[in-house]
Write a protein that holds these residues in place. Structure first.
Motif, PDB file in Angstrom:
ATOM      1  N   GLU A 294     -14.763 -63.603 -37.241  1.00  0.00           N
ATOM      2  CA  GLU A 294     -13.435 -64.267 -37.168  1.00  0.00           C
ATOM      3  C   GLU A 294     -13.382 -65.581 -37.930  1.00  0.00           C
ATOM      4  OE1 GLU A 294     -10.997 -62.569 -36.764  1.00  0.00           O
ATOM      5  OE2 GLU A 294     -10.246 -62.327 -34.780  1.00  0.00           O
ATOM      6  N   THR A 295     -14.727 -66.292 -37.850  1.00  0.00           N
ATOM      7  CA  THR A 295     -15.001 -67.362 -38.453  1.00  0.00           C
ATOM      8  C   THR A 295     -15.021 -67.226 -40.012  1.00  0.00           C
ATOM      9  OG1 THR A 295     -16.146 -68.598 -36.595  1.00  0.00           O
ATOM     10  CG2 THR A 295     -16.448 -69.347 -38.687  1.00  0.00           C
ATOM     11  N   MET A 296     -15.758 -66.378 -40.332  1.00  0.00           N
ATOM     12  CA  MET A 296     -15.861 -65.731 -41.721  1.00  0.00           C
ATOM     13  C   MET A 296     -14.400 -65.423 -42.483  1.00  0.00           C
ATOM     14  SD  MET A 296     -19.214 -63.678 -41.808  1.00  0.00           S
ATOM     15  CE  MET A 296     -18.988 -63.083 -43.539  1.00  0.00           C
ATOM     16  N   ARG A 297     -13.721 -65.004 -41.563  1.00  0.00           N
ATOM     17  CA  ARG A 297     -12.384 -64.401 -42.122  1.00  0.00           C
ATOM     18  C   ARG A 297     -11.509 -65.789 -42.616  1.00  0.00           C
ATOM     19  NH1 ARG A 297      -9.648 -60.514 -38.113  1.00  0.00           N
ATOM     20  NH2 ARG A 297      -8.147 -59.994 -39.660  1.00  0.00           N
ATOM     21  N   VAL A 298     -11.495 -66.722 -41.375  1.00  0.00           N
ATOM     22  CA  VAL A 298     -10.729 -68.004 -41.623  1.00  0.00           C
ATOM     23  C   VAL A 298     -11.220 -68.832 -42.910  1.00  0.00           C
ATOM     24  CG1 VAL A 298      -9.684 -67.715 -39.735  1.00  0.00           C
ATOM     25  CG2 VAL A 298     -11.595 -69.070 -39.625  1.00  0.00           C
ATOM     26  N   LEU A 299     -12.415 -68.855 -42.831  1.00  0.00           N
ATOM     27  CA  LEU A 299     -13.183 -69.610 -43.976  1.00  0.00           C
ATOM     28  C   LEU A 299     -12.941 -69.110 -45.408  1.00  0.00           C
ATOM     29  CD1 LEU A 299     -16.360 -70.390 -42.416  1.00  0.00           C
ATOM     30  CD2 LEU A 299     -14.687 -71.973 -42.628  1.00  0.00           C
ATOM     31  N   THR A 300     -12.690 -67.731 -45.442  1.00  0.00           N
ATOM     32  CA  THR A 300     -12.315 -67.298 -46.653  1.00  0.00           C
ATOM     33  C   THR A 300     -10.886 -66.830 -46.960  1.00  0.00           C
ATOM     34  OG1 THR A 300     -13.067 -64.952 -45.996  1.00  0.00           O
ATOM     35  CG2 THR A 300     -14.981 -66.304 -46.987  1.00  0.00           C
ATOM     36  N   ASP A 301     -10.123 -67.021 -46.049  1.00  0.00           N
ATOM     37  CA  ASP A 301      -8.785 -66.869 -46.321  1.00  0.00           C
ATOM     38  C   ASP A 301      -8.000 -67.444 -47.446  1.00  0.00           C
ATOM     39  OD1 ASP A 301      -6.206 -65.583 -44.967  1.00  0.00           O
ATOM     40  OD2 ASP A 301      -5.551 -67.827 -45.122  1.00  0.00           O
ATOM     41  N   PRO A 302      -7.506 -66.793 -48.363  1.00  0.00           N
ATOM     42  CA  PRO A 302      -6.973 -65.306 -48.274  1.00  0.00           C
ATOM     43  C   PRO A 302      -7.519 -64.387 -48.664  1.00  0.00           C
ATOM     44  CG  PRO A 302      -5.994 -66.552 -50.147  1.00  0.00           C
ATOM     45  CD  PRO A 302      -6.971 -67.459 -49.651  1.00  0.00           C
ATOM     46  N   LEU A 303      -8.632 -64.482 -48.874  1.00  0.00           N
ATOM     47  CA  LEU A 303      -9.398 -63.289 -49.160  1.00  0.00           C
ATOM     48  C   LEU A 303      -9.579 -62.265 -47.961  1.00  0.00           C
ATOM     49  CD1 LEU A 303     -12.815 -64.467 -50.993  1.00  0.00           C
ATOM     50  CD2 LEU A 303     -10.982 -63.354 -51.899  1.00  0.00           C
ATOM     51  N   VAL A 304      -9.342 -61.073 -48.123  1.00  0.00           N
ATOM     52  CA  VAL A 304      -9.317 -60.097 -46.951  1.00  0.00           C
ATOM     53  C   VAL A 304     -10.669 -59.523 -46.852  1.00  0.00           C
ATOM     54  CG1 VAL A 304      -8.320 -57.630 -46.379  1.00  0.00           C
ATOM     55  CG2 VAL A 304      -6.874 -59.380 -47.748  1.00  0.00           C
ATOM     56  N   LEU A 305     -11.102 -59.613 -45.718  1.00  0.00           N
ATOM     57  CA  LEU A 305     -12.426 -59.143 -45.171  1.00  0.00           C
ATOM     58  C   LEU A 305     -12.652 -58.025 -44.344  1.00  0.00           C
ATOM     59  CD1 LEU A 305     -14.412 -62.825 -44.764  1.00  0.00           C
ATOM     60  CD2 LEU A 305     -14.241 -61.115 -46.855  1.00  0.00           C
ATOM     61  N   PHE A 306     -11.488 -57.464 -43.918  1.00  0.00           N
ATOM     62  CA  PHE A 306     -11.631 -56.393 -43.175  1.00  0.00           C
ATOM     63  C   PHE A 306     -10.571 -55.363 -43.846  1.00  0.00           C
ATOM     64  CE2 PHE A 306     -10.118 -53.246 -39.925  1.00  0.00           C
ATOM     65  CZ  PHE A 306     -11.681 -52.786 -39.386  1.00  0.00           C
ATOM     66  N   GLU A 307     -10.924 -54.255 -44.184  1.00  0.00           N
ATOM     67  CA  GLU A 307     -10.032 -53.536 -44.999  1.00  0.00           C
ATOM     68  C   GLU A 307     -10.188 -52.006 -44.621  1.00  0.00           C
ATOM     69  OE1 GLU A 307      -9.511 -54.270 -49.481  1.00  0.00           O
ATOM     70  OE2 GLU A 307     -11.352 -54.723 -49.189  1.00  0.00           O
TER      71      GLU A 307
ATOM     72  N   HIS B 241     -13.598 -47.766 -43.622  1.00  0.00           N
ATOM     73  CA  HIS B 241     -13.221 -49.016 -43.670  1.00  0.00           C
ATOM     74  C   HIS B 241     -14.315 -49.869 -43.983  1.00  0.00           C
ATOM     75  CE1 HIS B 241     -15.128 -48.445 -39.612  1.00  0.00           C
ATOM     76  NE2 HIS B 241     -15.469 -49.818 -39.447  1.00  0.00           N
ATOM     77  N   ARG B 242     -14.304 -51.201 -44.192  1.00  0.00           N
ATOM     78  CA  ARG B 242     -15.285 -52.294 -44.592  1.00  0.00           C
ATOM     79  C   ARG B 242     -15.145 -53.390 -43.946  1.00  0.00           C
ATOM     80  NH1 ARG B 242     -15.450 -53.840 -50.970  1.00  0.00           N
ATOM     81  NH2 ARG B 242     -13.340 -54.637 -51.075  1.00  0.00           N
ATOM     82  N   HIS B 243     -16.263 -54.340 -43.536  1.00  0.00           N
ATOM     83  CA  HIS B 243     -15.969 -55.625 -42.822  1.00  0.00           C
ATOM     84  C   HIS B 243     -17.151 -56.313 -43.301  1.00  0.00           C
ATOM     85  CE1 HIS B 243     -18.628 -54.139 -40.049  1.00  0.00           C
ATOM     86  NE2 HIS B 243     -17.865 -52.959 -39.534  1.00  0.00           N
ATOM     87  N   PRO B 244     -17.381 -57.742 -43.209  1.00  0.00           N
ATOM     88  CA  PRO B 244     -18.745 -58.427 -43.493  1.00  0.00           C
ATOM     89  C   PRO B 244     -19.349 -58.590 -42.356  1.00  0.00           C
ATOM     90  CG  PRO B 244     -16.876 -59.909 -42.899  1.00  0.00           C
ATOM     91  CD  PRO B 244     -16.127 -58.653 -42.911  1.00  0.00           C
ATOM     92  N   GLY B 245     -20.881 -59.082 -42.310  1.00  0.00           N
ATOM     93  CA  GLY B 245     -21.552 -59.290 -41.225  1.00  0.00           C
ATOM     94  C   GLY B 245     -22.252 -58.078 -40.779  1.00  0.00           C
ATOM     95  N   GLU B 246     -23.008 -58.420 -39.723  1.00  0.00           N
ATOM     96  CA  GLU B 246     -23.861 -57.143 -39.288  1.00  0.00           C
ATOM     97  C   GLU B 246     -23.085 -56.339 -38.019  1.00  0.00           C
ATOM     98  OE1 GLU B 246     -28.352 -59.098 -39.902  1.00  0.00           O
ATOM     99  OE2 GLU B 246     -26.977 -59.880 -38.108  1.00  0.00           O
ATOM    100  N   ALA B 247     -23.572 -55.190 -38.134  1.00  0.00           N
ATOM    101  CA  ALA B 247     -23.118 -54.347 -37.052  1.00  0.00           C
ATOM    102  C   ALA B 247     -23.910 -53.256 -36.637  1.00  0.00           C
ATOM    103  CB  ALA B 247     -21.558 -53.658 -37.487  1.00  0.00           C
ATOM    104  N   TRP B 248     -24.134 -52.997 -35.431  1.00  0.00           N
ATOM    105  CA  TRP B 248     -25.196 -51.978 -35.030  1.00  0.00           C
ATOM    106  C   TRP B 248     -24.346 -50.941 -34.430  1.00  0.00           C
ATOM    107  CZ3 TRP B 248     -27.665 -54.992 -37.745  1.00  0.00           C
ATOM    108  CH2 TRP B 248     -28.327 -55.865 -37.523  1.00  0.00           C
ATOM    109  N   LEU B 249     -24.761 -49.663 -34.679  1.00  0.00           N
ATOM    110  CA  LEU B 249     -24.379 -48.447 -34.013  1.00  0.00           C
ATOM    111  C   LEU B 249     -25.424 -47.863 -33.536  1.00  0.00           C
ATOM    112  CD1 LEU B 249     -22.604 -49.140 -36.917  1.00  0.00           C
ATOM    113  CD2 LEU B 249     -21.018 -47.681 -35.613  1.00  0.00           C
ATOM    114  N   TYR B 250     -25.468 -47.613 -32.088  1.00  0.00           N
ATOM    115  CA  TYR B 250     -26.588 -46.771 -31.616  1.00  0.00           C
ATOM    116  C   TYR B 250     -25.876 -45.390 -31.170  1.00  0.00           C
ATOM    117  CZ  TYR B 250     -29.707 -45.100 -27.980  1.00  0.00           C
ATOM    118  OH  TYR B 250     -30.705 -44.431 -27.422  1.00  0.00           O
TER     119      TYR B 250
END
Length: 355
Positions: free
Chosen positions: A314-327, A245-254
């Motif tokens: 979530e803010t990025m998603r609505v600011l860029t709608d209708p672009l899909v930011l979680f796929e 999958h893919r999404h914007p922004g930072e995500a940490w995985l420990y």
């Protein structure tokens, strides 16, 4: 005669240069996997040792979250402090306690805690072995807005310290100001009564269509009131993978347990593979396709995932709608990548150990 100072440079050129320098610096410091061996622990004036996985104070700058590790020798009690941001805690080894606004919470390996913004807190270890936990905070995000504030009160008793910032609880009327007062008061009431602790013993991991079994550690779905940071854990079966999958922004995985590798690329194919092991931090960013795979044919891998989906993403998603930011890939491709998690003979969930 009045004089004027001019730069002879337009705002366009100033901004363009500044933005280019920022991206250049960002890319120079970018990491995909920070290993446990990369983290240097330093004695601190709080009475414990502290190291940085990612964050400006460890010369690995981030923009929304940071990740740090804390160690407590037997007999340690840290100073009490508070800050304008909130933080998530995940215990990786040892037993100890944390006091939050005077409430003492005992914790052990695999437990999770929330340190709310402006709450006085300190930690201690009354056991016989070293205790260790990680923190993930929203300090970098507040720093971008000039709102990062930290106050250390040494060994003071919390009863003698000021409480969290006061607020107006209600106001009559239906004008915009009165409505704002009541709305913000409701928000503070909720945030100041949120859950603070999840015990490992209470966790229940459930299979998902993405090929793993998962559980929330810290999330509003189970009663927490954080700044948008959410923390969950997923377990990958032996020799299996989590679907891509893919999404914007930072995500940490420990990586709590196990070893494997992660695929990251701008396309679902042709990217790079990054190996990881227990104690490492995987950094997923830049809207890259990614997939996490367990290379051990006999044992599961457990990974704790932290991101700011409920606020920043979530803010990025609505600011860029209708672009899909979680796929995600189509269901048939997802299912082929992940396999059927219900066919896995999942082991009993036992507390993690360190090292």
């Amino acid at each position: 005669m009045a004089s004027r100072t001019t730069t002879k440079v337009t705002h366009y050129h100033v901004q363009k240069k500044r933005r280019a320098e920022f991206l250049e610096s960002w890319r120079a410091n970018r990491r995909t996997v920070v290993t446990a061996d990369d983290v240097t622990l330093h004695p601190s004036e709080r009475g414990h040792r502290i190291g940085v996985y990612v964050g400006v104070d460890g010369d690995r700058p981030t923009r929304t979250m940071d990740a740090m590790v804390h160690e407590f020798d037997p007999g340690t009690t840290t100073t009490v402090h508070r800050h304008s941001w909130d933080a998530m805690v995940f215990v990786v080894g040892g037993w100890g306690w944390t006091e939050i606004d005077g409430e003492r919470i005992e914790w052990g390996p695999g437990d999770s805690l929330h340190l709310p913004a402006w709450s006085w807190h300190r930690s201690g270890n009354e056991g016989e072995t070293t205790a260790r936990y990680l923190t993930f905070s929203s300090e970098p995000m507040l720093d971008t807005m000039g709102m990062s504030v930290l106050e250390d009160a040494g060994d003071a008793d919390v009863a003698d310290l000021p409480g969290r910032p006061p607020y107006t609880e209600t106001m009559t009327g239906d004008d915009p100001y009165a409505r704002r007062v009541r709305r913000l008061a409701r928000e503070q009431d909720a945030r100041r009564t949120g859950r603070l602790h999840t015990s490992w013993d209470d966790l229940e991991l459930l299979p998902t269509p993405r090929g793993t079994r998962t559980t929330f550690l810290l999330d509003r779905a189970i009663g927490y009131q954080a700044s948008g940071i959410t923390m969950a854990m997923f377990e990958i079966a032996p020799g299996r993978a989590q679907s891509m999958h893919r999404h914007p922004g930072e995500a940490w995985l420990y990586v709590v347990e196990g070893n494997g590798h992660s695929y990251l690329g701008t396309e679902p194919e042709g990217g790079e593979k990054h190996p990881w092991k227990k104690g490492d931090l995987i950094i997923v960013d830049h809207f890259l396709w990614h997939q996490h795979l367990n290379d051990d044919p006999d044992h599961t891998a457990k990974v704790v995932r932290i991101h700011m989906f409920d606020s920043l993403l979530e803010t990025m998603r609505v600011l860029t709608d209708p672009l899909v930011l979680f796929e995600e890939p189509p269901d048939h491709i997802r299912d082929a990548q992940a396999g059927d998690p219900t066919t896995v003979d999942w082991p009993e969930v036992v507390r993690p150990t360190w090292p």
